[in-house]
Write an enzyme that holds these catalytic residues in place. Structure first.
Site, PDB file in Angstrom:
ATOM      1  CE1 TYR A  48      59.378  87.940 -32.720  1.00 15.17           C
ATOM      2  CE2 TYR A  48      59.287  88.860 -30.506  1.00 15.17           C
ATOM      3  CZ  TYR A  48      59.293  89.043 -31.879  1.00 15.17           C
ATOM      4  OH  TYR A  48      59.194  90.301 -32.407  1.00 15.17           O
TER       5      TYR A  48
ATOM      6  NE  ARG B  65      52.991 103.211 -27.229  1.00 19.16           N
ATOM      7  CZ  ARG B  65      51.734 102.842 -27.453  1.00 19.16           C
ATOM      8  NH1 ARG B  65      51.108 103.296 -28.540  1.00 19.16           N
ATOM      9  NH2 ARG B  65      51.107 102.048 -26.630  1.00 19.16           N
TER      10      ARG B  65
ATOM     11  CG  HIS C 292      55.558  90.267 -27.922  1.00 20.19           C
ATOM     12  ND1 HIS C 292      56.483  90.992 -27.215  1.00 20.19           N
ATOM     13  CD2 HIS C 292      54.356  90.776 -27.579  1.00 20.19           C
ATOM     14  CE1 HIS C 292      55.866  91.911 -26.474  1.00 20.19           C
ATOM     15  NE2 HIS C 292      54.564  91.792 -26.680  1.00 20.19           N
TER      16      HIS C 292
ATOM     17  CB  CYS D 139      53.486 109.450 -25.329  1.00 16.38           C
ATOM     18  SG  CYS D 139      52.915 108.284 -26.566  1.00 16.38           S
TER      19      CYS D 139
ATOM     20  CG  ASP E 193      53.067 120.161 -42.926  1.00 13.56           C
ATOM     21  OD1 ASP E 193      53.577 119.116 -43.337  1.00 13.56           O
ATOM     22  OD2 ASP E 193      52.429 120.237 -41.864  1.00 13.56           O
TER      23      ASP E 193
ATOM     24  CB  CYS F  30      58.237 105.892 -31.798  1.00 13.10           C
ATOM     25  SG  CYS F  30      56.740 105.329 -30.980  1.00 13.10           S
TER      26      CYS F  30
ATOM     27  CE1 TYR G 238      59.119  89.169 -25.636  1.00 13.48           C
ATOM     28  CE2 TYR G 238      60.989  89.329 -27.122  1.00 13.48           C
ATOM     29  CZ  TYR G 238      59.705  89.673 -26.781  1.00 13.48           C
ATOM     30  OH  TYR G 238      59.020  90.531 -27.585  1.00 13.48           O
TER      31      TYR G 238
ATOM     32  CB  CYS H  80      51.005 109.383 -33.286  1.00  8.76           C
ATOM     33  SG  CYS H  80      52.757 109.705 -32.996  1.00  8.76           S
TER      34      CYS H  80
HETATM   35  P1  ADP Z   1      53.150 123.050 -40.005  1.00  8.52           P
HETATM   36  O1  ADP Z   1      52.644 121.649 -39.888  1.00  8.52           O
HETATM   37  O2  ADP Z   1      54.238 123.202 -40.992  1.00  8.52           O
HETATM   38  O3  ADP Z   1      53.507 123.625 -38.680  1.00  8.52           O
HETATM   39  P2  ADP Z   1      50.399 124.072 -40.156  1.00  8.52           P
HETATM   40  O4  ADP Z   1      49.590 123.919 -41.385  1.00  8.52           O
HETATM   41  O5  ADP Z   1      50.072 123.263 -38.984  1.00  8.52           O
HETATM   42  O6  ADP Z   1      51.930 123.929 -40.591  1.00  8.52           O
HETATM   43  O7  ADP Z   1      50.330 125.561 -39.672  1.00  8.52           O
HETATM   44  C1  ADP Z   1      50.447 126.622 -40.533  1.00  8.52           C
HETATM   45  C2  ADP Z   1      49.879 127.843 -39.839  1.00  8.52           C
HETATM   46  O8  ADP Z   1      50.299 128.984 -40.549  1.00  8.52           O
HETATM   47  C3  ADP Z   1      48.359 127.866 -39.779  1.00  8.52           C
HETATM   48  O9  ADP Z   1      47.939 127.968 -38.439  1.00  8.52           O
HETATM   49  C4  ADP Z   1      47.979 129.116 -40.594  1.00  8.52           C
HETATM   50  O10 ADP Z   1      46.906 129.823 -40.002  1.00  8.52           O
HETATM   51  C5  ADP Z   1      49.244 129.938 -40.517  1.00  8.52           C
HETATM   52  N1  ADP Z   1      49.449 130.884 -41.628  1.00  8.52           N
HETATM   53  C6  ADP Z   1      49.454 130.597 -42.951  1.00  8.52           C
HETATM   54  N2  ADP Z   1      49.694 131.719 -43.679  1.00  8.52           N
HETATM   55  C7  ADP Z   1      49.862 132.729 -42.789  1.00  8.52           C
HETATM   56  C8  ADP Z   1      50.156 134.132 -42.905  1.00  8.52           C
HETATM   57  N3  ADP Z   1      50.340 134.702 -44.081  1.00  8.52           N
HETATM   58  N4  ADP Z   1      50.243 134.878 -41.772  1.00  8.52           N
HETATM   59  C9  ADP Z   1      50.073 134.302 -40.555  1.00  8.52           C
HETATM   60  N5  ADP Z   1      49.798 133.001 -40.402  1.00  8.52           N
HETATM   61  C10 ADP Z   1      49.705 132.213 -41.480  1.00  8.52           C
HETATM   62 FE1  SF4 Z   2      54.371 108.696 -28.470  1.00  4.41          FE
HETATM   63 FE2  SF4 Z   2      54.011 109.235 -31.046  1.00  4.41          FE
HETATM   64 FE3  SF4 Z   2      56.322 109.847 -29.819  1.00  4.41          FE
HETATM   65 FE4  SF4 Z   2      55.730 107.323 -30.295  1.00  4.41          FE
HETATM   66  S1  SF4 Z   2      56.078 108.928 -31.824  1.00  4.41           S
HETATM   67  S2  SF4 Z   2      56.517 108.152 -28.401  1.00  4.41           S
HETATM   68  S3  SF4 Z   2      53.539 107.288 -29.969  1.00  4.41           S
HETATM   69  S4  SF4 Z   2      54.345 110.717 -29.419  1.00  4.41           S
END
Ligand code: ADP
Ligand code: SF4
Length: 680
Positions: A174, A318, A172, A341, A640, A347, A169, A344
């Site tokens: 090394y 990836r 990179h 993939c 989220d 990983c 190797y 992003c």
């Molecule tokens: P996560 O990353 O957790 O999946 P996102 O923010 O990507 O969350 O997605 C949340 C989704 O939930 C959005 O598309 C939004 O339109 C939807 N949402 C939020 N409140 C409501 C609700 N009361 N009824 C239906 N859909 C909702």
């Molecule tokens: Fe691909 Fe992102 Fe998964 Fe890594 S974390 S393998 S870059 S999708």
């Protein structure tokens, strides 16, 4: 099922010296965050790739001697019999599925600091390590002799562990690349000076490894097709090395010199298959098989690389993480089911942070052993109905897995278009491939008659209960805060309430502020810089202000930091670091130095706050309150709206909730991979 004829070339065996790869799918060495610390986890993860059809599966960088330790970054090792036993488990799992196992023998040279072993590091000359205030010991002739013995002993141990391919190797940065470097190698003996001398150690290792294990194992060289930059090893010199050593190894595994900028670059900056021309130039210089990477996910691109004689084997790190079953899906005519993939580098980031690998697209990655998760199979559920509210990454993944488990699923979203944050963010500059998170899951859902979508309706608690579902999963996401609250401002920015400020949600909703725009980044990842790029490209005069010491500080771990900062500077964005926005009056922001507290005014007609996010969990709490009173369905919040985090976290949360719904041992902790005193 017969293989579609145009993809047939991908399934041809390839002879590699004394061994034969069963097909052209080659998982090149890649970091796993597991290394020698998590041997069972590693063996199961690599074994899963073989089960999914990868014809060759390699380790990550595998230290050949205790004088090369990369702590705190996890690495594999072949130092002793214990390591042989642990890596034999990996090789065995790979062999069980008919694949070859490869090991990347590695010595970090001056790059590492040996934090674990506390041995002096060695280098072609005494040089500072990458991160620590530590320099290496210059290698004398006796050190070189010792190093050759260590390499040989490790190659023998690799053979004993059952590996079929052993790497030398010289890449990179090394140890062996130090020897190849015109600038770093200042030796006046037979290992320095001419290119032939600088490549002498590499040649010796190849010859010695061949003599010791070459009848049983293939020998591979991982090599940069365009050198390491002109001051170290120019592209022409790299080609000369290949011409000089061309037939000594059984396989050339090609990379490029710019690791972060190109080889490991994210989809924000580099497209699939972008390294082709440089690989083709090397391929012409050797009659030995060549493997190379390019974040290949399209079988058509792969076939083109083979037909055009650019590559003999399709290298992937990836794409094999995102979909360990990529080869099987091509073989079985299920190309549209590939979990592509998205580039992003999450990983890579977690390996960098010292944690086991995880993946935005593949929530089972790293969970094969400790949770027993399979990337393609889930156990059937107990039946019943589930209402999933929110079709972002968490809700989509939950619906997908629940559908697979046989539940009747309704996936509802207030938006007309599914995907939540992924749909919105994928419209920002450079993030188009992120839509694959949505698209893979939608493709899966389309083939599930028991999953229905209910889009364009914002559900109230009462409406949700009207579905009379057995379970409700709330995946309603999070929204960026408008008050500046975040890491720096525990209570938000004073006096903002009376001002019109913007957030990433406004920008993703179509707002395009012009004039003098200040973006305040207390988040430290991609969102603020990406918005800066969007607005600066549109003609706004953008100033990017961050509390961190450089732009997009956390993206250091995804390998994007340098390119991000370069991009901002190239676009004329003013970059102000170690600074917080303390106030805004519609004409100027007040900036405060995070060290001295000194304040100054900076003209700004618009302020965009990228500080932190507020979980949208109101519906969850309302339902929980009603549930207590009426004993209605089991309610969980996921993604989220429970914990604002990366898309990878949301997908994982959706997957876990769906996989563990109704499970008897729900919530039980995963197995722990560790050695226990007394061998219990
Ligand atoms: P996560 O990353 O957790 O999946 P996102 O923010 O990507 O969350 O997605 C949340 C989704 O939930 C959005 O598309 C939004 O339109 C939807 N949402 C939020 N409140 C409501 C609700 N009361 N009824 C239906 N859909 C909702
Ligand atoms: Fe691909 Fe992102 Fe998964 Fe890594 S974390 S393998 S870059 S999708």
């Amino acid at each position: 099922m017969s293989i579609e004829s145009r993809y047939q070339p991908l399934f041809e065996p390839v002879r590699l010296g004394p061994v034969t790869a069963p097909n052209r799918f080659y998982q090149v060495p890649h970091c796993s965050g597991m290394g020698n610390a998590l041997p069972r986890t590693l063996a199961a993860m690599r074994g899963m790739k073989a089960e999914g059809g990868w014809g060759v599966v390699c380790t990550e960088y595998c230290s050949l001697h205790p004088s090369s330790d990369d702590q705190p970054h996890p690495f594999a090792s072949l130092w002793d019999d214990g390591d042989v036993a642990n890596l034999a488990a990996m090789a065995h799992q790979v062999h069980t599925h008919g694949a070859l196992a490869g090991v990347e023998l590695w010595h970090g040279g001056s790059f590492v600091a040996n934090l674990a072993t506390r041995l002096p590091t060695i280098g072609v000359r005494s040089m500072p390590s990458r991160d620590e205030p530590v320099q290496s010991q210059r290698m004398g002739r006796s050190d070189i002799r010792a190093f050759r013995k260590w390499h040989l002993a490790a190659a023998r141990r690799a053979c004993q562990a059952g590996f079929d391919i052993i790497y030398v190797y010289p890449t990179h940065g090394y140890l062996l690349s130090e020897f190849l470097s015109r600038s770093l190698n200042d030796r006046v003996d037979e290992y320095g000076g001419t290119l032939e001398n600088r490549a002498r150690l590499l040649r010796e290792l190849l010859e010695e490894t061949r003599a010791a294990v070459g009848d049983r194992c293939a020998i591979a060289v991982r090599f940069s097709a365009d050198g390491h930059g002109d001051e170290h090893l120019s592209a022409a010199e790299a080609h000369d090395v290949v011409a000089m050593l061309g037939d000594l190894p059984d396989l050339w595994d090609l990379v490029v010199g710019d690791y972060y900028g190109e080889e490991m670059a994210t989809s924000r900056f580099v497209r699939e298959g972008s390294l082709e021309e440089r690989f083709a130039a090397v391929k012409r210089l050797t009659c030995k098989p060549v493997v190379g990477v390019g974040r290949f996910t399209s079988p058509d691109t792969m076939v083109r690389q083979i037909r055009a004689r650019v590559l003999d084997l399709i290298g992937a790190a990836r794409p094999s993480i995102a979909d360990p079953f990529l080869p099987a899906k091509i073989r079985e005519g299920r190309v549209e089911e590939i979990r592509e993939c998205i580039g992003c580098n999450v990983c890579y980031a977690y390996n960098y942070r010292g944690a086991a690998v995880r993946c935005t697209q593949n929530p089972t990655m790293g969970e094969e052993w400790r949770r027993g998760w399979h990337p393609e199979r889930v156990p059937p559920g107990k039946g019943g109905s589930v209402l999933v509210i929110g079709a972002g990454p968490a809700g989509l993944e939950a619906a997908h897995i629940l559908g697979k488990r046989g539940y009747d699923v309704t996936l509802a979203d207030a938006a007309e278009e599914p995907g939540g944050r992924v749909t919105l963010e994928s419209r920002l500059p450079g993030l188009a491939e992120w839509a694959r998170v949505r698209d893979y899951r939608l493709t899966q859902l389309r083939s599930m008659p028991r999953v229905s979508m209910y889009l364009g309706n914002r559900l109230s608690a009462a409406e949700a209960l009207e579905f009379a579902a057995d379970h409700i999963l709330i995946a309603t996401g999070a929204r960026w805060r408008r008050d500046g609250l975040g890491r720096w401002h525990a209570r938000g920015i004073e006096g903002l309430a009376s001002r019109s400020v913007l957030t990433p949600d406004d920008i993703m909703g179509g707002a395009r502020p012009a004039g003098e725009v200040t973006i305040f980044d207390d988040d430290h990842y991609y969102m603020a810089p990406v918005i800066a790029v969007l607005l600066a490209t549109g003609g706004a005069q953008v100033t990017y202000v961050t509390t961190a010491g450089r732009a997009a500080e956390w993206s250091h771990y995804t390998g994007e930091q340098e390119r991000t900062q370069q991009q901002l500077l190239d676009l004329g964005v003013g970059v102000i670091v170690n600074t917080a926005v303390e106030a805004f009056d519609g004409q100027a922001v007040t900036l405060g130095c995070v060290y001295s507290g000194r304040r100054r005014q900076h003209p700004a007609s618009e302020l965009i706050l990228v500080t932190s996010r507020e979980p949208q969990d109101g519906l969850y709490w309302e339902l929980v309150d009603q549930d207590a009173a009426t004993a209605t369905p089991r309610i969980q919040r996921i993604g989220d709206c429970r914990q604002p985090a990366l898309i990878a976290h949301a997908v994982f949360a959706g997957h876990q909730a769906a996989r563990e719904l109704d499970e008897a041992d729900e919530g039980s902790p995963p197995q722990r991979d560790r050695s226990v005193i007394g061998g219990l």
